[in-house]
Design an enzyme around this catalytic site. Structure first.
Site, PDB file in Angstrom:
ATOM      1  N   GLU A  78       0.833  -1.209   0.000  1.00 10.33           N
ATOM      2  CA  GLU A  78       0.000   0.000   0.000  1.00 10.33           C
ATOM      3  C   GLU A  78       0.864   1.254   0.000  1.00 10.33           C
ATOM      4  O   GLU A  78       0.630   2.198  -0.763  1.00 10.33           O
ATOM      5  CB  GLU A  78      -0.905  -0.025   1.229  1.00 10.33           C
ATOM      6  CG  GLU A  78      -1.613   1.263   1.550  1.00 10.33           C
ATOM      7  CD  GLU A  78      -2.237   1.231   2.934  1.00 10.33           C
ATOM      8  OE1 GLU A  78      -1.668   1.831   3.867  1.00 10.33           O
ATOM      9  OE2 GLU A  78      -3.296   0.592   3.072  1.00 10.33           O
ATOM     10  N   ASP A 218      -5.045  -4.958  -3.951  1.00 11.97           N
ATOM     11  CA  ASP A 218      -5.523  -3.593  -4.146  1.00 11.97           C
ATOM     12  C   ASP A 218      -4.362  -2.615  -4.256  1.00 11.97           C
ATOM     13  O   ASP A 218      -4.450  -1.600  -4.956  1.00 11.97           O
ATOM     14  CB  ASP A 218      -6.459  -3.181  -3.010  1.00 11.97           C
ATOM     15  CG  ASP A 218      -5.744  -2.995  -1.684  1.00 11.97           C
ATOM     16  OD1 ASP A 218      -4.889  -3.839  -1.352  1.00 11.97           O
ATOM     17  OD2 ASP A 218      -6.023  -2.010  -0.976  1.00 11.97           O
TER      18      ASP A 218
END
Length: 689
Positions: A78, A218
């Protein structure tokens, strides 16, 4: 059209500027980006509190930090993906895109395992990728690394190299960070018990030395999204980032592993591991971006494995990345079916969002912060860039909810921080995507509100994309108000708010270890039944902030921290950057659409003598003819927003020239329009100069 040199010579100009003649941001919001970028990166040197000496971006400046990472100076995929975002917006603000390529190079160096860290990696469907890229390595980010080698595992069992590949979550989707046992990805059985840490997580007859990595997909999708914005912004400025685009395309090719069932079982009409048959071809793909996928193998490269995941939620989806990978030539994956798979995924992701959209407009089925900002920002940027009607429908409903639940008062921002859910979504039918009363029994009610500066910046990014697309000045006004108010949370390290961490009582909570199991980790902690979170992380007791946590464990008040998370700083920078880049103004005309621009509504409405509504209309009635709005006390057709119009003369674009990236000197005018010069070539001057 005269040659550019002869035209300029006739004007008495002796030479053409080699650098792009772009107007750089000098407005308040652009200056905010520059100031924050310099704080975070150390004026672009990557020598700051946010980075290790090896140029690893930390999850947070502060070290005593437990959320998904269990130490602030760990880094996660991330964080690296947000680093790409930070460099993209800084590039557009300053005109210098060197940081995009540099950040990606450190992403490759530190968090994508290289060949020596994943020897012998083959799997049943890897052939297509091996043929495309010439090796069996999986080009994807492992989700977490130990930036300072705080745990002491090093790389490949050496105990000293940093950053170090580690892992924590291993025991199912309900495992909390507070219940994890950190361990090295390179399992040489040097630490842990007789089988290293393996028999804490799996049951087997025997255990082999091995390596194992896990992706948080993600983050990889976000890196692709950020790389795309860097690419198109750089292209506007005459800078070529095709090298980054090709690496992002490669990342997207491997990211398809997140689209598969955990054990590659056939998807549909099947419940239970033993009952579900093995998949063939692509019938084990659900085409959503799942919670994780993992891969590993023997230290000698003699065997390997790979698994997908059957857990998906809206917060991990990135339809913009799917659109980029399936439609944009510079980002097209090399594999034979990569672009096609992402085209399928695009529609599937949007269906998931719409299926879980409540009557109020907020999205169910999320996790942590994701239901609020991250996922919807991706949907709405897709709508802005592509005009995708399905994305637009989702974003327009969601934007209403954001405007109803976010307020600025007295220089403070208040927004929804928790929701309570009731009811269920309707049974899904793709033909009901635009149904105006979809999911009337599914409700999300705000149960608490407050301020999370990173999350609200994410939300505002999404709101700005849909507001710019639809010409919603109310949404733009709110976005600017929020970002202005966030300035009240500025400090020497960036932006932060105080957080009382009542959950830190779990430092004293037990971590499950089976009876009879014993071992030792690289910090020297004994691991056995009955140990606590702090017992197996004794170095935390050396942290300068430990004293207030210890006082809390002894009956005092919850400790209070002001955290500076890398991702939150980046979201604030990008949100301010969007205001500057797209020249957004409060109560002024929105750049898209042009004032008075009408939607494209069905002929079944206009044939009855009704006009199309203006862009930004609200649907108040739906029948077989289409969706209706009301303007000036008259019915009108509330259709889709038209595709964005070129920002310069279409007659210039038709000749193969590009629009100039910003207003500047007009060097030539003819019947086609006003001409400028960038990168030694003609360009069309924007029509709104």
């Amino acid at each position: 059209m005269p040659s550019i040199r002869s035209a300029l010579a006739a004007l008495g100009i002796s030479a053409v500027m080699a650098a792009p003649m772009t107007k750089r941001a000098s407005d308040e919001y652009g200056n905010r980006v520059t100031e924050l970028y310099n704080k975070v990166t150390g004026n672009g040197s990557y020598s700051s509190e946010y980075f290790s000496a090896e140029k690893v971006p930390y999850h947070s400046v502060e070290t005593l930090m437990v959320e998904a990472p269990d130490h602030g100076h760990e880094s996660v995929s991330e964080t690296f993906s947000f680093w790409i975002w930070l460099e993209a917006v800084n590039g557009k603000i300053t005109g210098n895109y060197d940081g995009v390529e540099e950040a990606w190079s450190y992403l490759e160096k530190h968090i994508i395992p290289d060949s020596k860290n994943q020897p012998g990696n083959k799997d049943p469907i890897a052939k297509e990728l091996q043929q495309a890229y010439g090796n069996w390595d999986i080009y994807i980010m492992h989700w977490i690394i130990d930036g300072d080698n705080w745990y002491g595992y090093g790389q490949q069992g050496d105990g000293k190299t940093k950053p170090s590949f580690i892992n924590t979550f291993q025991r199912g989707p309900s495992e909390s960070t507070w219940k994890t046992v950190p361990h090295p990805c390179w399992e040489s059985m040097k630490w842990g018990g007789s089988n290293g840490f393996l028999d804490l997580f799996t049951i087997d007859n025997s255990y082999a030395k091995q390596w194992r990595y896990t992706a948080a997909p993600d983050a990889d999708a976000r890196a692709i999204q950020a790389a795309y914005f860097a690419y198109i912004w750089a292209e506007e400025d005459g800078v070529n980032l095709s090298s980054v685009a090709s690496k992002a395309a490669k990342l997207g090719d491997y990211l398809r592993y997140a689209q598969y069932d955990k054990y590659f079982k056939k998807v549909g009409n099947c419940v239970g591991y033993q009952q579900c048959q093995a998949g063939r071809g692509k019938n084990s793909a659900h085409y959503l971006i799942s919670w994780y996928f993992a891969w590993g193998g023997g230290l000698q490269g003699d065997w390997a494995w790979r698994i997908g995941s059957s857990h998906t939620h809206t917060g991990y989806q990135n339809p913009l990345a799917a659109w980029v990978l399936s439609t944009q030539s510079a980002f097209k994956p090399k594999s034979s079916t990569g672009a096609k798979d992402w085209a399928t995924s695009l529609d599937r992701q949007l269906e998931l969002f719409r299926w879980l959209q409540s009557a109020e407009g907020c999205i169910a089925g999320g996790a942590t912060n994701s239901w609020q900002g991250w996922g919807m920002e991706r949907v709405c940027s897709l709508y802005y860039l592509s005009g995708n009607e399905k994305a637009g429908k989702i974003c327009q409903e969601w934007a209403k909810w954001v405007k109803n639940t976010t307020r600025v008062s007295g220089g403070e921002v208040v927004h929804a921080t928790n929701l309570e859910w009731s009811g269920n979504p309707d049974e899904w039918n793709s033909s009901n995507f635009n149904k105006s009363n979809l999911n009337r029994s599914l409700h999300g009610t705000v149960s608490s509100d407050g301020i999370d500066i990173g999350t609200i910046a994410s939300i505002i990014k999404g709101l700005m994309w849909v507001s710019m697309k639809d010409g919603d000045q109310e949404g733009i006004n709110l976005s600017i108000d929020v970002m202005d108010a966030i300035e009240n949370y500025k400090d020497d390290l960036g932006y932060g708010t105080t957080e009382a961490r009542g959950d830190y009582d779990k430092f004293g909570g037990e971590v499950y270890i089976p009876r009879g199991w014993s071992g030792k980790n690289a910090q020297g902690a004994n691991i056995r039944n009955g140990v606590t979170f702090i017992d197996i992380r004794p170095k935390y007791k050396q942290d300068p902030d430990w004293e207030q946590v210890e006082a809390y464990l002894n009956g005092g008040e919850p400790p209070v921290f002001t955290y500076h998370r890398f991702w939150a700083q980046t979201e604030i920078a990008v949100a301010n950057g969007l205001i500057s880049i797209y020249d957004l103004k409060k109560d002024g005309p929105s750049p898209i659409p042009i004032d008075g621009e009408l939607t494209e509504c069905p002929a079944s409405i206009t044939n009855q003598g009704y006009a199309c509504c203006a862009v930004g209309c609200e649907v108040v009635y739906t029948d077989n003819d289409g969706e209706w709005g009301v303007e000036n006390n008259e019915w009108c057709g509330c259709g889709k927003a038209p595709a964005p119009k070129p920002k310069c003369s279409s007659a210039i674009l038709a000749q193969g020239y590009s629009c100039c990236s910003s207003c500047g000197t007009v060097y030539y005018t003819d019947a086609d329009g006003d001409w400028g010069v960038e990168n030694n070539d003609w360009c069309g001057m924007p029509t709104k100069c």
